[in-house]
Design a protein around this motif. Structure first.
Motif, PDB file in Angstrom:
ATOM      1  N   LYS A   1      29.608   5.078  17.936  1.00  0.00           N
ATOM      2  CA  LYS A   1      29.503   4.156  19.065  1.00  0.00           C
ATOM      3  C   LYS A   1      30.833   3.515  19.422  1.00  0.00           C
ATOM      4  N   ALA A   2      31.868   3.767  18.632  1.00  0.00           N
ATOM      5  CA  ALA A   2      33.143   3.090  18.854  1.00  0.00           C
ATOM      6  C   ALA A   2      34.278   4.018  19.286  1.00  0.00           C
ATOM      7  N   PHE A   3      34.304   5.247  18.761  1.00  0.00           N
ATOM      8  CA  PHE A   3      35.437   6.132  19.015  1.00  0.00           C
ATOM      9  C   PHE A   3      34.977   7.539  19.383  1.00  0.00           C
ATOM     10  N   LYS A   4      35.729   8.172  20.279  1.00  0.00           N
ATOM     11  CA  LYS A   4      35.454   9.564  20.638  1.00  0.00           C
ATOM     12  C   LYS A   4      35.865  10.501  19.515  1.00  0.00           C
ATOM     13  N   SER A   5      37.001  10.204  18.880  1.00  0.00           N
ATOM     14  CA  SER A   5      37.443  11.010  17.747  1.00  0.00           C
ATOM     15  C   SER A   5      38.183  10.123  16.756  1.00  0.00           C
ATOM     16  N   ARG A   6      38.002  10.426  15.493  1.00  0.00           N
ATOM     17  CA  ARG A   6      38.703   9.760  14.397  1.00  0.00           C
ATOM     18  C   ARG A   6      38.390  10.528  13.129  1.00  0.00           C
ATOM     19  N   THR A   7      39.057  10.178  12.059  1.00  0.00           N
ATOM     20  CA  THR A   7      38.787  10.777  10.765  1.00  0.00           C
ATOM     21  C   THR A   7      38.425   9.672   9.791  1.00  0.00           C
ATOM     22  N   LEU A   8      37.255   9.789   9.185  1.00  0.00           N
ATOM     23  CA  LEU A   8      36.807   8.835   8.177  1.00  0.00           C
ATOM     24  C   LEU A   8      37.215   9.376   6.812  1.00  0.00           C
ATOM     25  N   ILE A   9      37.695   8.520   5.936  1.00  0.00           N
ATOM     26  CA  ILE A   9      38.057   8.919   4.586  1.00  0.00           C
ATOM     27  C   ILE A   9      37.077   8.262   3.624  1.00  0.00           C
ATOM     28  N   LEU A  10      36.335   9.081   2.886  1.00  0.00           N
ATOM     29  CA  LEU A  10      35.372   8.567   1.923  1.00  0.00           C
ATOM     30  C   LEU A  10      36.096   8.114   0.655  1.00  0.00           C
ATOM     31  N   LYS A  11      35.391   7.357  -0.197  1.00  0.00           N
ATOM     32  CA  LYS A  11      35.986   6.842  -1.435  1.00  0.00           C
ATOM     33  C   LYS A  11      36.498   7.957  -2.333  1.00  0.00           C
ATOM     34  N   ASP A  12      35.850   9.130  -2.277  1.00  0.00           N
ATOM     35  CA  ASP A  12      36.289  10.244  -3.122  1.00  0.00           C
ATOM     36  C   ASP A  12      37.432  11.039  -2.496  1.00  0.00           C
ATOM     37  N   GLY A  13      37.926  10.584  -1.336  1.00  0.00           N
ATOM     38  CA  GLY A  13      39.077  11.216  -0.698  1.00  0.00           C
ATOM     39  C   GLY A  13      38.752  12.265   0.342  1.00  0.00           C
ATOM     40  N   ARG A  14      37.483  12.597   0.496  1.00  0.00           N
ATOM     41  CA  ARG A  14      37.120  13.601   1.504  1.00  0.00           C
ATOM     42  C   ARG A  14      37.281  13.032   2.905  1.00  0.00           C
ATOM     43  N   ALA A  15      37.696  13.890   3.818  1.00  0.00           N
ATOM     44  CA  ALA A  15      37.854  13.511   5.224  1.00  0.00           C
ATOM     45  C   ALA A  15      36.625  13.977   6.007  1.00  0.00           C
ATOM     46  N   VAL A  16      36.120  13.080   6.846  1.00  0.00           N
ATOM     47  CA  VAL A  16      34.970  13.391   7.701  1.00  0.00           C
ATOM     48  C   VAL A  16      35.417  13.215   9.147  1.00  0.00           C
ATOM     49  N   PRO A  17      35.549  14.310   9.893  1.00  0.00           N
ATOM     50  CA  PRO A  17      36.009  14.204  11.270  1.00  0.00           C
ATOM     51  C   PRO A  17      34.904  13.783  12.239  1.00  0.00           C
ATOM     52  N   VAL A  18      35.279  12.949  13.202  1.00  0.00           N
ATOM     53  CA  VAL A  18      34.414  12.603  14.329  1.00  0.00           C
ATOM     54  C   VAL A  18      35.010  13.338  15.522  1.00  0.00           C
ATOM     55  N   GLU A  19      34.201  14.151  16.174  1.00  0.00           N
ATOM     56  CA  GLU A  19      34.661  14.896  17.338  1.00  0.00           C
ATOM     57  C   GLU A  19      33.657  14.712  18.466  1.00  0.00           C
ATOM     58  N   ASN A  20      34.145  14.350  19.631  1.00  0.00           N
ATOM     59  CA  ASN A  20      33.296  14.137  20.801  1.00  0.00           C
ATOM     60  C   ASN A  20      32.160  13.156  20.488  1.00  0.00           C
ATOM     61  N   TYR A  21      32.521  12.039  19.824  1.00  0.00           N
ATOM     62  CA  TYR A  21      31.592  10.970  19.451  1.00  0.00           C
ATOM     63  C   TYR A  21      30.543  11.395  18.420  1.00  0.00           C
ATOM     64  N   THR A  22      30.708  12.537  17.747  1.00  0.00           N
ATOM     65  CA  THR A  22      29.648  13.087  16.914  1.00  0.00           C
ATOM     66  C   THR A  22      30.128  13.488  15.524  1.00  0.00           C
ATOM     67  N   VAL A  23      29.266  13.254  14.531  1.00  0.00           N
ATOM     68  CA  VAL A  23      29.434  13.778  13.180  1.00  0.00           C
ATOM     69  C   VAL A  23      28.138  14.496  12.841  1.00  0.00           C
ATOM     70  N   THR A  24      28.250  15.738  12.379  1.00  0.00           N
ATOM     71  CA  THR A  24      27.087  16.503  11.939  1.00  0.00           C
ATOM     72  C   THR A  24      27.304  16.868  10.485  1.00  0.00           C
ATOM     73  N   THR A  25      26.349  16.517   9.631  1.00  0.00           N
ATOM     74  CA  THR A  25      26.495  16.785   8.202  1.00  0.00           C
ATOM     75  C   THR A  25      25.136  16.879   7.530  1.00  0.00           C
ATOM     76  N   SER A  26      25.088  17.596   6.419  1.00  0.00           N
ATOM     77  CA  SER A  26      23.902  17.609   5.565  1.00  0.00           C
ATOM     78  C   SER A  26      24.266  17.067   4.182  1.00  0.00           C
ATOM     79  N   ASP A  27      25.497  16.580   4.022  1.00  0.00           N
ATOM     80  CA  ASP A  27      25.964  16.018   2.752  1.00  0.00           C
ATOM     81  C   ASP A  27      25.345  14.635   2.551  1.00  0.00           C
TER      82      ASP A  27
END
Length: 69
Positions: A18-44
């Protein structure tokens, strides 16, 4: 080597940023989670838990089966 974002858990979940069209989130374990076109799709399950707990993200309803009439 880093773990993939998608894992063999249940079905993939879609979250809307709801805030950004694209960004990269960094989890505590160091993994990067990309946001693209306001969307994140995951089964993790760890990524889903993170996104569920973050106010900027809203889980989207599951898409209807396109073969249903």
């Amino acid at each position: 080597m880093s773990k993939p974002i998608l894992s063999a858990t249940d079905t993939a979940q879609v979250f809307r940023d709801k805030a950004f069209k694209s960004r990269t989130l960094i989890l505590k374990d160091g993994r990067a989670v990309p946001v693209e076109n306001y969307t994140v799709t995951t089964s993790d399950k760890d990524v889903i838990a993170y996104l569920d707990g973050h106010a900027d993200f809203a889980r989207q309803p599951a898409a209807a089966d396109s073969t249903a009439e």
